[in-house]
Design an enzyme around this catalytic site. Structure first.
Site, mmCIF file in Angstrom:
data_model
loop_
_atom_site.group_PDB
_atom_site.id
_atom_site.type_symbol
_atom_site.label_atom_id
_atom_site.label_comp_id
_atom_site.label_asym_id
_atom_site.label_seq_id
_atom_site.Cartn_x
_atom_site.Cartn_y
_atom_site.Cartn_z
ATOM 1 N N ARG A 1 13.838 31.296 3.605
ATOM 2 C CA ARG A 1 13.053 31.763 4.750
ATOM 3 C C ARG A 1 13.993 31.730 5.951
ATOM 4 N NH1 ARG A 1 7.417 31.499 4.274
ATOM 5 N NH2 ARG A 1 6.703 30.624 2.297
ATOM 6 N N HIS B 1 15.372 32.854 11.525
ATOM 7 C CA HIS B 1 14.418 33.350 12.512
ATOM 8 C C HIS B 1 14.650 32.733 13.889
ATOM 9 C CE1 HIS B 1 11.649 33.734 8.786
ATOM 10 N NE2 HIS B 1 12.380 34.818 8.930
ATOM 11 N N LYS C 1 11.766 23.795 18.011
ATOM 12 C CA LYS C 1 11.041 23.461 16.783
ATOM 13 C C LYS C 1 11.430 22.063 16.333
ATOM 14 C CE LYS C 1 10.931 28.189 15.030
ATOM 15 N NZ LYS C 1 11.448 29.113 14.011
ATOM 16 N N ARG D 1 0.811 -1.222 0.000
ATOM 17 C CA ARG D 1 0.000 0.000 0.000
ATOM 18 C C ARG D 1 0.842 1.269 0.000
ATOM 19 N NH1 ARG D 1 -2.853 -1.230 5.475
ATOM 20 N NH2 ARG D 1 -0.711 -1.859 5.799
ATOM 21 N N HIS E 1 16.894 29.677 12.865
ATOM 22 C CA HIS E 1 16.508 28.646 11.902
ATOM 23 C C HIS E 1 16.130 29.291 10.583
ATOM 24 C CE1 HIS E 1 13.298 26.183 9.932
ATOM 25 N NE2 HIS E 1 14.288 25.321 9.992
ATOM 26 N N LYS F 1 11.869 41.639 4.890
ATOM 27 C CA LYS F 1 12.200 41.570 6.319
ATOM 28 C C LYS F 1 13.466 40.754 6.544
ATOM 29 C CE LYS F 1 10.212 38.551 8.919
ATOM 30 N NZ LYS F 1 9.291 37.720 9.683
ATOM 31 N N ASP F 2 13.596 39.627 5.837
ATOM 32 C CA ASP F 2 14.746 38.765 6.031
ATOM 33 C C ASP F 2 16.032 39.338 5.453
ATOM 34 O OD1 ASP F 2 13.248 36.955 7.465
ATOM 35 O OD2 ASP F 2 12.847 35.659 5.733
ATOM 36 N N GLN G 1 1.780 24.552 19.163
ATOM 37 C CA GLN G 1 1.561 25.229 17.883
ATOM 38 C C GLN G 1 2.147 24.381 16.762
ATOM 39 O OE1 GLN G 1 2.185 29.528 17.699
ATOM 40 N NE2 GLN G 1 3.294 29.220 15.801
ATOM 41 N N TYR H 1 6.073 22.410 10.877
ATOM 42 C CA TYR H 1 6.768 22.816 12.095
ATOM 43 C C TYR H 1 5.918 22.450 13.302
ATOM 44 C CZ TYR H 1 8.877 26.184 8.810
ATOM 45 O OH TYR H 1 9.492 26.779 7.745
#
Length: 176
Positions: free
Chosen positions: A59, A62, A72, A23, A119, A167-168, A46, A132
């Site tokens: 990304r 952060h 995380k 399967r 990260h 922003k980054d 979260q 995450y």
């Protein structure tokens, strides 16, 4: 699951074990008992997903400032990423050191990132989604970051950057 220490204090690469048959496969990606046996966080109130359309998207890097630091657990659901962590804990023996790992929907690897790490990631394929698990609720006022190309860390990214948030790009030079 197999837990692999990766040379940065408290960070782990986790190898889920797939059980396959005609399967497809079944894989356990989290177990309170196994994580607890390794002294890792087991509460993740979260859960988030990021989706990136274009290969080369960056990304990060952060993190949340204390006292809102987050653990995380990151895994790639579809596509592939180069996932990077940087130890930004001044008291740590691995301060300012970084590691990068290829996480993909195919290899199923997960990266456990302790509090006090920045990260970030770069997508290696178009249409990539990342999951995450996060140990604390996001506090917008505690959000911080470091530029992906900050000379304090000398992170080597595998591809040219095609997409990145303003922003980054605008984080100031890192200072401990």
């Amino acid at each position: 699951m197999r837990f692999e220490a990766i040379g940065l204090d408290g960070a782990w690469l986790i190898h889920p074990e797939r059980i396959g048959d005609s399967r497809g496969y079944f894989v356990r990606t989290f177990c309170v008992n196994e994580f607890g046996e390794h002294g890792l966080a087991t509460g993740f109130p979260q859960h988030s997903v990021s989706s990136s359309s274009n290969k080369g998207t960056v990304r990060g890097m952060h993190f949340q400032r204390a006292p809102h630091g987050e653990v995380k657990l990151v895994r790639c659901l579809t596509g592939a990423i180069w996932d990077v962590i940087i130890d930004i804990r001044p008291e740590s023996p691995t301060f300012r050191q970084s590691r990068g790992f290829e996480l993909s929907g195919d290899n199923g690897l997960q990266l456990y990132i302790p509090e006090g790490f920045a990260h970030g990631l770069q997508t290696l394929q178009d249409d990539t989604r990342v999951n995450y698990l996060i140990s604390k609720f996001h506090v917008p006022g505690a959000a911080d970051g470091a530029r992906y190309n900050d000379p304090a860390f000398d992170v080597k990214w595998p591809q040219p950057v095609t997409t990145i948030a303003e922003k980054d790009l605008s984080w100031p030079d890192f200072k401990a």
